[in-house]
Enzyme design. Structure first.
Site, short mmCIF file in Angstrom:
data_model
loop_
_atom_site.label_atom_id
_atom_site.label_comp_id
_atom_site.label_asym_id
_atom_site.label_seq_id
_atom_site.Cartn_x
_atom_site.Cartn_y
_atom_site.Cartn_z
N GLY A 46 0.84 -1.20 0.00
CA GLY A 46 0.00 0.00 0.00
C GLY A 46 0.87 1.24 0.00
O GLY A 46 2.00 1.20 0.49
N GLN A 51 3.10 9.88 1.18
CA GLN A 51 4.43 9.25 1.29
C GLN A 51 5.36 9.61 0.13
O GLN A 51 6.56 9.44 0.24
CB GLN A 51 4.28 7.72 1.36
CG GLN A 51 3.63 7.24 2.64
CD GLN A 51 3.47 5.74 2.62
OE1 GLN A 51 2.49 5.23 2.10
NE2 GLN A 51 4.43 5.01 3.16
N CYS A 92 5.83 -0.16 7.20
CA CYS A 92 5.53 1.02 6.39
C CYS A 92 6.73 1.34 5.51
O CYS A 92 7.86 1.32 5.98
CB CYS A 92 5.23 2.20 7.31
SG CYS A 92 4.84 3.72 6.44
N LEU A 93 6.46 1.65 4.25
CA LEU A 93 7.56 1.98 3.34
C LEU A 93 8.29 3.25 3.76
O LEU A 93 9.43 3.46 3.37
CB LEU A 93 7.04 2.12 1.90
CG LEU A 93 6.49 0.83 1.27
CD1 LEU A 93 5.91 1.12 -0.10
CD2 LEU A 93 7.57 -0.23 1.19
N HIS A 134 -4.40 2.06 7.67
CA HIS A 134 -3.01 2.54 7.70
C HIS A 134 -2.80 3.67 6.66
O HIS A 134 -2.20 4.69 6.96
CB HIS A 134 -2.09 1.34 7.42
CG HIS A 134 -0.63 1.64 7.35
ND1 HIS A 134 0.28 1.14 8.26
CD2 HIS A 134 0.10 2.37 6.47
CE1 HIS A 134 1.50 1.56 7.94
NE2 HIS A 134 1.41 2.31 6.85
N GLU A 135 -3.34 3.46 5.45
CA GLU A 135 -3.15 4.46 4.38
C GLU A 135 -3.97 5.73 4.64
O GLU A 135 -3.50 6.84 4.38
CB GLU A 135 -3.52 3.89 3.01
CG GLU A 135 -2.76 2.65 2.57
CD GLU A 135 -1.26 2.75 2.73
OE1 GLU A 135 -0.69 3.85 2.72
OE2 GLU A 135 -0.63 1.68 2.89
N HIS A 138 -2.15 7.88 6.87
CA HIS A 138 -1.11 8.68 6.18
C HIS A 138 -1.69 9.97 5.63
O HIS A 138 -1.07 11.04 5.74
CB HIS A 138 -0.51 7.89 5.00
CG HIS A 138 0.62 6.98 5.37
ND1 HIS A 138 1.75 7.41 6.01
CD2 HIS A 138 0.80 5.65 5.16
CE1 HIS A 138 2.58 6.39 6.18
NE2 HIS A 138 2.03 5.31 5.68
NI NI Z 1 2.78 3.36 5.58
#
Ligand code: NI
Length: 185
Positions: A46, A51, A92-93, A134-135, A138
């Protein structure tokens, strides 16, 4: 398509609140295509526009085992969250290499728009429900490590800053570091 640079925690830009998308045009399609490419390349399941330093309410998710089920959510909102909660390991990226358990509602109902601006609703459970929450966090300027204890969060912050310095020393290019596992988002 273009690989986008993923912001790393604790970059202050990860705390910006994303604005709603109002224009559904070619630029949006390009952003979605670039975000999808960046997510698959990382690899992750995701990615929120926040991000990649684009502060608009756009999310891409592919939580399938086969990595061939791209879902796009424009202006997503949670309409309902189950009282039942579930503990799930998250990554998380923007916080590469860090995984920890977060408790969230087990099921959610989400309303969003597709790439053409058409509204749809989706009920999700399992990994998709976790990923959606989660997204959407963000987009609201919230990173999952903020659910952890201040002690853990500070350790993570210190580790990230140290890694960032080491990366700048060893790699003159700004190529993003690969995530350790494929479940980051
Ligand atoms: Ni993330």
């Amino acid at each position: 398509m273009t690989l986008l640079t993923i912001l790393r925690y604790p970059d202050a830009r990860l705390h910006k609140i994303a604005k709603p998308v109002t224009v559904f045009d070619e630029r949006l399609k390009k952003l979605i295509a670039d975000m999808a490419e960046t997510m698959y390349d990382a690899p992750g399941i995701g990615l929120a526009a926040t991000q990649v330093d684009v502060h608009e309410r756009v999310v891409v998710i592919d939580s399938s085992e086969t990595h061939d089920d791209l879902r796009v959510f424009i202006n997503p909102e949670i309409l309902w969250a189950s009282p039942e909660k579930k503990l799930c390991q998250e990554g998380c990226l923007s916080v590469p290499g860090i995984y920890d358990e977060v408790e969230r509602p087990a099921q959610v109902k989400v309303r969003a728009q597709d790439v053409h601006g058409k509204s749809f609703e989706l009920s999700a459970d399992g990994m998709l429900a976790v990923c959606l929450q989660h997204e959407i966090d963000h987009l609201n300027g919230f990173v999952f490590v903020e659910y952890l204890s201040p002690l853990k969060r500070n350790r993570i912050k210190t580790k990230m800053i140290k890694e960032e310095r080491e990366m700048q020393r060893s790699e003159p290019t700004d190529k993003p570091r690969k995530a350790r596992r494929g479940s980051a988002r």
